[in-house]
Design an enzyme around this catalytic site. Structure first.
Site, PDB file in Angstrom:
ATOM      1  N   GLU A 131      -7.002  -4.105 -45.405  1.00  0.00           N
ATOM      2  CA  GLU A 131      -6.240  -5.196 -44.788  1.00  0.00           C
ATOM      3  C   GLU A 131      -5.270  -5.759 -45.817  1.00  0.00           C
ATOM      4  O   GLU A 131      -5.444  -5.533 -47.025  1.00  0.00           O
ATOM      5  CB  GLU A 131      -7.197  -6.310 -44.337  1.00  0.00           C
ATOM      6  N   GLU A 384      -8.643   5.525 -51.239  1.00  0.00           N
ATOM      7  CA  GLU A 384     -10.085   5.848 -51.300  1.00  0.00           C
ATOM      8  C   GLU A 384     -10.729   5.289 -52.566  1.00  0.00           C
ATOM      9  O   GLU A 384     -11.591   5.918 -53.172  1.00  0.00           O
ATOM     10  CB  GLU A 384     -10.288   7.356 -51.243  1.00  0.00           C
ATOM     11  N   THR A 386      -9.186   2.838 -55.929  1.00  0.00           N
ATOM     12  CA  THR A 386      -8.267   3.092 -57.048  1.00  0.00           C
ATOM     13  C   THR A 386      -9.059   3.599 -58.260  1.00  0.00           C
ATOM     14  O   THR A 386     -10.286   3.491 -58.307  1.00  0.00           O
ATOM     15  CB  THR A 386      -7.547   1.792 -57.462  1.00  0.00           C
TER      16      THR A 386
HETATM   17  C1  LIG Z   1      -0.670   6.570 -48.203  1.00  0.00           C
HETATM   18  C2  LIG Z   1      -1.850   5.670 -48.029  1.00  0.00           C
HETATM   19  C3  LIG Z   1      -2.824   6.009 -47.108  1.00  0.00           C
HETATM   20  C4  LIG Z   1      -3.928   5.172 -46.912  1.00  0.00           C
HETATM   21  N1  LIG Z   1      -4.825   5.479 -45.929  1.00  0.00           N
HETATM   22  C5  LIG Z   1      -5.795   4.571 -45.617  1.00  0.00           C
HETATM   23  C6  LIG Z   1      -6.644   4.753 -44.484  1.00  0.00           C
HETATM   24  O1  LIG Z   1      -6.537   5.767 -43.771  1.00  0.00           O
HETATM   25  N2  LIG Z   1      -7.542   3.795 -44.186  1.00  0.00           N
HETATM   26  C7  LIG Z   1      -7.694   2.677 -44.941  1.00  0.00           C
HETATM   27  O2  LIG Z   1      -8.524   1.829 -44.612  1.00  0.00           O
HETATM   28  N3  LIG Z   1      -6.915   2.463 -46.041  1.00  0.00           N
HETATM   29  C8  LIG Z   1      -5.967   3.383 -46.382  1.00  0.00           C
HETATM   30  N4  LIG Z   1      -5.142   3.156 -47.467  1.00  0.00           N
HETATM   31  C9  LIG Z   1      -5.322   1.959 -48.259  1.00  0.00           C
HETATM   32  C10 LIG Z   1      -5.884   2.234 -49.659  1.00  0.00           C
HETATM   33  O3  LIG Z   1      -7.220   2.624 -49.584  1.00  0.00           O
HETATM   34  C11 LIG Z   1      -5.666   0.950 -50.503  1.00  0.00           C
HETATM   35  O4  LIG Z   1      -4.278   0.873 -50.768  1.00  0.00           O
HETATM   36  C12 LIG Z   1      -6.467   0.951 -51.785  1.00  0.00           C
HETATM   37  O5  LIG Z   1      -7.835   0.829 -51.524  1.00  0.00           O
HETATM   38  C13 LIG Z   1      -6.048  -0.160 -52.749  1.00  0.00           C
HETATM   39  O6  LIG Z   1      -5.996  -1.398 -52.124  1.00  0.00           O
HETATM   40  P1  LIG Z   1      -4.676  -2.290 -52.298  1.00  0.00           P
HETATM   41  O7  LIG Z   1      -3.512  -1.426 -51.990  1.00  0.00           O
HETATM   42  O8  LIG Z   1      -4.833  -3.521 -51.489  1.00  0.00           O
HETATM   43  O9  LIG Z   1      -4.612  -2.650 -53.823  1.00  0.00           O
HETATM   44  P2  LIG Z   1      -5.319  -3.911 -54.542  1.00  0.00           P
HETATM   45  O10 LIG Z   1      -6.743  -3.958 -54.192  1.00  0.00           O
HETATM   46  O11 LIG Z   1      -4.487  -5.114 -54.317  1.00  0.00           O
HETATM   47  O12 LIG Z   1      -5.197  -3.476 -56.067  1.00  0.00           O
HETATM   48  C14 LIG Z   1      -4.023  -3.650 -56.828  1.00  0.00           C
HETATM   49  C15 LIG Z   1      -4.336  -3.220 -58.262  1.00  0.00           C
HETATM   50  O13 LIG Z   1      -5.344  -4.075 -58.816  1.00  0.00           O
HETATM   51  C16 LIG Z   1      -6.418  -3.296 -59.290  1.00  0.00           C
HETATM   52  N5  LIG Z   1      -7.682  -4.027 -59.120  1.00  0.00           N
HETATM   53  C17 LIG Z   1      -8.137  -4.664 -58.004  1.00  0.00           C
HETATM   54  N6  LIG Z   1      -9.350  -5.196 -58.241  1.00  0.00           N
HETATM   55  C18 LIG Z   1      -9.682  -4.866 -59.509  1.00  0.00           C
HETATM   56  C19 LIG Z   1     -10.824  -5.092 -60.316  1.00  0.00           C
HETATM   57  N7  LIG Z   1     -11.888  -5.774 -59.869  1.00  0.00           N
HETATM   58  N8  LIG Z   1     -10.813  -4.614 -61.580  1.00  0.00           N
HETATM   59  C20 LIG Z   1      -9.753  -3.911 -62.046  1.00  0.00           C
HETATM   60  N9  LIG Z   1      -8.647  -3.662 -61.317  1.00  0.00           N
HETATM   61  C21 LIG Z   1      -8.619  -4.119 -60.071  1.00  0.00           C
HETATM   62  C22 LIG Z   1      -6.380  -2.040 -58.454  1.00  0.00           C
HETATM   63  O14 LIG Z   1      -7.078  -0.976 -59.082  1.00  0.00           O
HETATM   64  C23 LIG Z   1      -4.880  -1.801 -58.356  1.00  0.00           C
HETATM   65  O15 LIG Z   1      -4.422  -1.171 -59.515  1.00  0.00           O
HETATM   66  C24 LIG Z   1      -4.058   4.007 -47.689  1.00  0.00           C
HETATM   67  C25 LIG Z   1      -3.081   3.679 -48.636  1.00  0.00           C
HETATM   68  C26 LIG Z   1      -1.979   4.473 -48.799  1.00  0.00           C
HETATM   69  C27 LIG Z   1      -0.911   4.065 -49.765  1.00  0.00           C
END
Ligand SMILES: Cc1cc2nc3c(=O)[nH]c(=O)nc-3n(C[C@H](O)[C@H](O)[C@H](O)COP(=O)(O)OP(=O)(O)OC[C@H]3O[C@@H](n4cnc5c(N)ncnc54)[C@H](O)[C@@H]3O)c2cc1C
Length: 404
Positions: A131, A384, A386
Site C-alpha cells: 500500500e 518481494e 527489499t
Molecule cells: C515492478 C513492481 C512490481 C511489484 N509487484 C507487487 C505485487 O505484485 N504485489 C505487491 O503487493 N507488491 C508489489 N510490489 C511492491 C514491492 O513489493 C514494494 O515496492 C517493496 O516491498 C518495497 O516497499 P516500498 O516500495 O513501499 O518501499 P519502502 O518500504 O518505503 O522502503 C524504502 C527504502 O527504505 C528501506 N527500509 C524500509 N524499512 C527499513 C528498515 N526497517 N531497515 C532498513 N531499511 C528499510 C527499504 O529497504 C528501501 O530501500 C511491486 C513493486 C514494483 C516496483
C-alpha cells in the site's frame, strides 16, 4: 536417505531444456519490442499457455518435484529469455502461491484455474499487498475487511500500490486487516472474483524495467465478496485471531507466508538475468578487439567475467538450497529463504552492471540487450522484500534479537 547429489535428474533436465527452448526461440527475440511497447505481451502468454508452460497443470507438475528445483529451473530459464515478458507470464504465480499457501483445497480448485484461464482465452492474476503507506512495513496496512454477518459477505476498502497485473487480472488476491489492533497478525487474504464491483485500478505505471509486465495501483471501494472468498475460511481465521489476542504464537500472517513460499523462485528469476548478462558479456569480450588483442585477454576483463560466473554459481546454490528446504519443510533457521533472494538479486544487479561495462558504449545503447537487463535487474533488490528487509530477516534469525 538418498545419496547426496547436485546432478539434475532426467525430468529436471528435460524441463530446463524445454523452457530454455521457448525462452530462446520466443521470449528472447521479442524482449526489445515489448520493452519499448510497454504493453502486456498477450500473444506470448497465449503461446506459453498453448505449450503448457502457463497454467495450473504446469505448476502442479513443477511443485510435484520433491527436490523443489523444478520451479527454480523454469524461472531461471524463462527470465534468461527476457525478464519483462517472463514476469508477464509468471507474475500470476504470486497470486496462485497465496491461494495455495493460505487457501483450502476447495478454494484452490475453484480459483486457481480462473487465475490462468485457458489457452484460447488466457487470464492473469494479481496479488495485492503493498500500500502507499505500507511497503516494507506490511503491519501498517490500512485496507480493512469487515464481515457482514447477515449477508455472509466481506466488505473490503482501501488502496493497494504497485500490484503486478493489478486491474487487468481476472482474479485479484487482496490482503486486508480484519483486526487492526493485532497488526500483521490481524491480516487475512481474500479472493476478489472477476468483475466484482468496486475494484478499480490506475493505468499501467511507467517503469525503469520489467516494462512488458503490467503494474498498477488498485482501489477497493466497499468491495463485497462472498464469505467463501476468505482464504482458509472463517473458522481458521477466528481461531488464528483468538490465538493472537491471547498472545499465543500465531501460525503466520497471510502476506508473509506467500513471500516465504515464493522467495527461492524469485531468486531464480534474478539468476536468469545474471546468467544472461554474464553469457552475453563473455561472448562479446572474446570477440571485441582493442589494442590489437581481444579484450578478454586483459585480466581486468577476464577476472571480472570470472567473478560474474562465480557469483552466479554461488547464488544458484543458495537458491537451490532454499528451494529444497522449503519443499521439504525444513525450517529456515538462518533466514535461508531471504539469503537466496538477497544474494541472487544483488548478483543480478552486479552482473548486469558489469556486462554494460564490458560492452562499453555498446552496452549503453539499445542495439544490445544488456542495457535492458541492467534496468530489469534492479527490481530484484526491491520487490518481494527489499535487500535491507532480507538482511533484517537474516540478522534477526541468526541473533534471536529484534534488530531494527
Ligand atoms: C515492478 C513492481 C512490481 C511489484 N509487484 C507487487 C505485487 O505484485 N504485489 C505487491 O503487493 N507488491 C508489489 N510490489 C511492491 C514491492 O513489493 C514494494 O515496492 C517493496 O516491498 C518495497 O516497499 P516500498 O516500495 O513501499 O518501499 P519502502 O518500504 O518505503 O522502503 C524504502 C527504502 O527504505 C528501506 N527500509 C524500509 N524499512 C527499513 C528498515 N526497517 N531497515 C532498513 N531499511 C528499510 C527499504 O529497504 C528501501 O530501500 C511491486 C513493486 C514494483 C516496483
Amino acid at each position: 536417505m538418498p545419496e547426496f547429489s547436485l546432478d539434475l535428474n532426467e525430468e529436471q533436465r528435460d524441463l530446463r531444456d524445454w523452457v530454455h527452448g521457448f525462452a530462446s526461440e520466443v521470449v528472447r527475440p521479442a524482449g526489445a519490442e515489448w520493452d519499448e511497447r510497454e504493453e502486456t505481451p498477450w500473444p506470448i502468454i497465449q503461446e506459453a499457455a498453448k505449450i503448457g508452460l502457463y497454467g495450473f497443470e504446469f505448476l502442479v507438475n513443477a511443485w510435484g518435484d520433491s527436490t523443489g528445483l523444478s520451479m527454480c529451473l523454469a524461472n531461471e530459464e524463462l527470465f534468461w529469455g527476457d525478464a519483462g515478458i517472463a514476469m508477464a507470464i509468471f507474475g500470476t504465480h504470486l497470486a496462485v502461491a497465496s491461494i495455495y499457501g493460505s487457501g483450502t483445497p476447495d478454494q484452490m480448485v475453484e480459483w486457481v484455474p480462473q487465475c490462468f484461464g485457458d489457452a484460447d482465452d488466457p487470464k492473469v492474476a494479481a496479488f495485492c499487498t503493498t500500500e502507499p503507506q505500507a511497503g516494507s512495513d506490511v503491519s501498517s496496512m490500512r485496507t480493512r475487511a469487515r464481515y457482514d454477518e447477515a449477508k455472509d459477505e466481506w466488505v473490503i476498502s482501501g488502496q493497494k500500490a504497485f500490484a503486478t497485473n493489478g486491474g487487468i487480472a481476472n482474479v485479484h488476491v487482496v490482503t486486508a486487516s480484519v483486526d487492526p489492533e493485532l497488526g500483521s497478525r490481524g491480516q487475512a487474504g481474500f479472493v476478489v472474483p472477476p468483475g466484482t464491483p468496486g475494484l478499480q485500478a490506475t493505468k499501467k505505471l511507467k517503469k525503469l524495467g520489467l516494462r512488458a509486465s503490467h503494474t498498477a495501483d488498485v482501489f477497493l471501494d466497499d468491495v463485497r465478496v462472498p464469505g467463501s472468498c476468505l482464504l482458509g475460511g472463517k473458522e481458521a481465521l477466528d481461531e488464528r485471531l483468538a490465538r493472537a489476542r491471547e498472545g499465543r504464537k500465531a501460525s503466520g500472517q497471510a502476506a508473509m507466508r506467500t513471500f516465504e513460499l515464493s522467495r527461492p523462485a524469485v531468486g531464480a528469476q534474478a539468476l536468469g538475468i545474471a546468467r544472461a548478462a554474464y553469457e552475453y558479456a563473455l561472448e562479446y569480450a572474446k570477440d571485441r578487439e582493442q589494442f590489437g588483442r581481444r579484450i578478454i585477454e586483459n585480466q581486468a576483463i577476464a577476472f571480472t567475467l570470472a567473478d560474474m560466473k562465480m557469483e552466479l554459481d554461488a547464488a544458484r546454490l543458495l537458491v537451490w538450497r532454499a528451494a529444497w528446504m522449503g519443499r521439504n519443510n525444513r525450517v529456515f533457521e538462518a533466514g535461508e529463504g531471504s539469503m537466496s533472494k538477497l544474494k541472487a538479486g544483488e548478483v543480478a544487479v552486479a552482473n548486469a552492471e558489469k556486462a554494460v561495462q564490458i560492452l562499453g558504449g555498446a552496452g549503453f545503447v539499445r542495439d544490445h540487450p544488456v542495457e535492458r537487463w541492467y534496468r530489469d535487474a534492479k527490481i530484484y533488490t526491491i520487490f518481494e522484500g527489499t535487500s535491507e528487509i532480507q538482511r533484517l530477516v537474516i540478522s534477526r534469525a541468526i541473533s534471536g534479537m529484534y534488530i531494527r
